[in-house]
Design a protein around this motif. Structure first.
Motif, PDB file in Angstrom:
ATOM      1  N   ILE A  12      23.989  22.148  22.133  1.00 56.41           N
ATOM      2  CA  ILE A  12      24.631  21.581  23.327  1.00 56.41           C
ATOM      3  C   ILE A  12      25.217  22.710  24.170  1.00 56.41           C
ATOM      4  N   SER A  13      25.012  22.610  25.481  1.00 55.20           N
ATOM      5  CA  SER A  13      25.621  23.561  26.423  1.00 55.20           C
ATOM      6  C   SER A  13      26.061  22.748  27.636  1.00 55.20           C
ATOM      7  N   GLY A  14      26.892  23.348  28.468  1.00 56.11           N
ATOM      8  CA  GLY A  14      27.395  22.626  29.632  1.00 56.11           C
ATOM      9  C   GLY A  14      26.290  22.154  30.566  1.00 56.11           C
ATOM     10  N   ASP A  15      25.329  23.035  30.828  1.00 58.05           N
ATOM     11  CA  ASP A  15      24.255  22.645  31.760  1.00 58.05           C
ATOM     12  C   ASP A  15      23.353  21.565  31.162  1.00 58.05           C
ATOM     13  N   MET A  16      23.178  21.588  29.829  1.00 58.11           N
ATOM     14  CA  MET A  16      22.393  20.535  29.171  1.00 58.11           C
ATOM     15  C   MET A  16      23.100  19.179  29.278  1.00 58.11           C
ATOM     16  N   VAL A  17      24.439  19.194  29.159  1.00 60.43           N
ATOM     17  CA  VAL A  17      25.206  17.944  29.273  1.00 60.43           C
ATOM     18  C   VAL A  17      25.007  17.339  30.660  1.00 60.43           C
TER      19      VAL A  17
END
Length: 272
Positions: A12-17
């Motif tokens: 999980i990463s911010g841009d994936m969220v």
């Protein structure tokens, strides 16, 4: 109860969220408008579009820093299939905590969020996530919270990823959040301070008390931003809860892996 489940089979990463939330039907244009309240919109452009990751159509979200911003990036940006949205706005320096030496302090970010006039739920979510990262960074570097600088994670990137995610979650009317265990990946990464093990110290600190999933992939799967979003928002970690599924979103990561799609899946539905 309207519940969002983070299915982090590839981390999980911010841009994936944000990519996954847009993919699940959230409105990125409304997010873009809300983010302007932070008065830093001359420092970035946002882009999003569909990409195919190992056979799965997903949404890739990017923060493209403009020349007015000199922050380092947390993730590299690819511009294959994206639809870029760029708005020229009059720079407004009244509240913007500007610091062009590549970092913003935790205190400046908190002030910017408090002054931005976002709604209460978005403000509270954003502050809680930043506090989680700030405390972890402070713990690692031996600094009190108000001395913590955001540079490693790319200040503008993390501001957009965190507050953007809060805006979209609020917009979707999510009442509760659950998550799978978080795979962190393995191996080593190069960061500002040298070569570090994966998970990076700040990521591991953020994930204290959260189940970590083992994963053979030699790559950083969970970023500090992604880990903090899941840790702060999820009330429960485990398998997919019994629910009536309403929408599903796939958010693409920057990396591509041979044997599985590097995407974050979110599942939104009603729990009885």
């Amino acid at each position: 109860m309207r519940t969002l489940y983070f299915d982090c089979f590839s981390g999980i990463s911010g841009d994936m969220v944000i990519g996954a939330l847009i993919d699940a039907g959230a409105d990125p244009l409304q997010m873009e408008e809300e983010l302007k309240k932070l008065n830093i919109d001359e420092e970035y452009n946002l882009s999003w579009g569909k990409v195919v990751k190992n056979g799965i159509t997903s949404t890739k979200f990017d923060v493209i820093l403009t020349s007015k911003s000199e922050q380092p990036h947390e993730h590299s940006h690819t511009h294959g299939h994206e639809h870029s949205h760029s708005h020229e706005t009059e720079p407004n320096h009244s509240h913007a905590p500007h610091n062009h030496h590549g970092s913003r302090t935790y205190k400046q970010i908190v002030e910017a969020i408090n002054e931005a006039n976002l709604n209460e739920s978005v403000t509270n979510m954003s502050l809680a996530i930043f506090k989680k990262i700030g405390e972890a960074e402070g713990h690692i570097h031996g600094l009190p919270l108000d001395k913590v600088h955001f540079h490693e994670v790319g200040a503008v990137d993390s501001i957009i990823d965190i507050i953007g995610a809060a805006i979209l979650i609020d917009q979707l009317g999510i009442e509760s959040v659950q998550s799978s265990a978080i795979p962190t990946g393995s191996g080593h990464i190069h960061i500002d301070h040298g070569v570090y093990p994966v998970p990076a110290p700040a990521t591991l600190e953020i994930l204290k008390g959260v189940p970590i999933a083992s994963n053979v992939i030699r790559s950083e799967l969970a970023t500090p931003t992604g880990a903090a979003i899941a840790t702060v928002l999820a009330e429960k970690f485990g398998t997919l809860p019994a629910m009536t599924v309403e929408s599903i979103g796939y958010g693409a990561g920057t990396k591509t892996f041979e044997n599985h799609p590097n995407v974050l899946r979110i599942i939104i539905g009603k729990i009885q």
